[in-house]
Enzyme design. Sequence first.
Site, mmCIF file in Angstrom:
data_model
loop_
_atom_site.group_PDB
_atom_site.id
_atom_site.type_symbol
_atom_site.label_atom_id
_atom_site.label_comp_id
_atom_site.label_asym_id
_atom_site.label_seq_id
_atom_site.Cartn_x
_atom_site.Cartn_y
_atom_site.Cartn_z
ATOM 1 N N CYS A 11 0.880 -1.185 0.000
ATOM 2 C CA CYS A 11 0.000 0.000 0.000
ATOM 3 C C CYS A 11 0.909 1.224 0.000
ATOM 4 O O CYS A 11 0.914 2.031 0.930
ATOM 5 C CB CYS A 11 -0.908 0.010 1.221
ATOM 6 S SG CYS A 11 -1.786 -1.535 1.538
ATOM 7 N N ASP A 26 0.189 -0.030 -5.447
ATOM 8 C CA ASP A 26 -0.891 0.830 -4.956
ATOM 9 C C ASP A 26 -2.030 0.795 -5.965
ATOM 10 O O ASP A 26 -1.807 0.528 -7.149
ATOM 11 C CB ASP A 26 -0.417 2.274 -4.747
ATOM 12 C CG ASP A 26 -1.312 3.013 -3.762
ATOM 13 O OD1 ASP A 26 -1.064 2.914 -2.540
ATOM 14 O OD2 ASP A 26 -2.296 3.646 -4.197
ATOM 15 N N ASP A 34 0.923 -1.190 4.920
ATOM 16 C CA ASP A 34 0.641 0.085 5.594
ATOM 17 C C ASP A 34 -0.790 0.448 5.212
ATOM 18 O O ASP A 34 -1.027 1.221 4.285
ATOM 19 C CB ASP A 34 1.654 1.138 5.128
ATOM 20 C CG ASP A 34 1.470 2.470 5.830
ATOM 21 O OD1 ASP A 34 0.879 2.490 6.924
ATOM 22 O OD2 ASP A 34 1.903 3.503 5.268
ATOM 23 N N CYS A 70 -1.893 4.252 10.834
ATOM 24 C CA CYS A 70 -1.689 5.488 11.602
ATOM 25 C C CYS A 70 -2.961 5.781 12.395
ATOM 26 O O CYS A 70 -3.418 6.908 12.474
ATOM 27 C CB CYS A 70 -1.273 6.651 10.713
ATOM 28 S SG CYS A 70 -2.387 6.999 9.342
#
Length: 404
Positions: free
Chosen positions: A232, A256, A301, A354
């Site tokens: 990703c 991606d 990620d 995140c």
Amino acid sequence: MRLHRNLVFAVIDALHMIFNEGEYADKVIEKVLRYDKRWGARDRGFIAETTYDIVRWKRLYSEIAEVHEPYSKPHLFRLFGVWCVLRGIRIPDWKQLEGTPERRIKGRFDELSKIRKFRESIPDWMDELGEKSLGSELWTKEIAAQNQQAEVILRTNTLKIPKPQLKAFLTKEDIATEFIDGYPEALKLVERKNVFVTEAFKDGLFEVQDASSQLVAPFLEVEPGQRVIDACAGAGGKTLHLASQMQNKGQLIALDIYESKLKKLKKRARRNGVHNVETRAIDSTKVIKKLHNSADRVLLDAPCSGLGVIKRNPDSKWKLEPEFVDRIMGVQQDILQNYSKMVKKGGQMVYATCSILPQENSDQVKNFLDSENGKDFEFVRERNVFASETGFDGFYMALLKKKS
């Protein structure tokens, strides 16, 4: 501080675009800063920081000013008036700010500051979700930390320069930095400056990357000569870090779903002197299938709510919706189920977000390990990074190993 009318009007324009037209704050700031070429660094800093400040405290300021969306121009000036009073800035004698009730603003601030959702300026649903997911004590600390202005952190491109030499190089360009314990490639700016105009940046000696984000690539434990997949990759911040950890040796495949992001990655890779990266857009399931059981290391990620990086994107508080959080958890599990098939026996995978929510993090890893595809993997370790503990972004990473 003396307020200048043209700078304040630029802030009002920016707030209108962000609040009423739904534009992204970073893009709006870029646009507004092009209004007048004569503005210096201090003028630009005032516009950017004041806009971000009012965006960050939108709910609190709106409650104090008793205004609601869509905001008229007088309403936006009332928000600005609240900002001035709470920062101890003298209200100028302008008709737009006539009658700003300074004493009432301070009184309302004291009253509302006792209630977390107003004090930290967040939507009701987010406050409820945070408390339910993390518990009242941790959530209270975390959302307060997320409302602090983000530091500017650089990651040294060790393919081109050692960190002490980069620090010295930047000092010559009038950019003061300091080391951060526990982050071997990071430099923190002492004072906010535009680092993108420096020769050091143009020469690819560093990337701007938060300290927490710099923990992810090392967590994957890559080695030179391996086949590594960043599944990703986006615009490639972590891809470039992986390349430097691989010393430009081996094969690094950046995947991606957005071709436009991979184009940015290619441009950044050239500037960084990275030449072991190959980009592939995921335009069909065949792209993943061709890579099944082939990678020594895979980084996932994953897309997430971004609740760990609110300090960097304060407008996300107003754009994020509870339905998105529910939806993205389905996407995360799909990524784990499908992309994990690219890891070969004995290989390793890192799942990272995140976000600070357990349901996007450790719960997702547990659900994966309990599934049919997850039975081939064993849990090695995980790390929760909280802004309230480090001062940097909130992050999560889990290392899994595929059984031999």
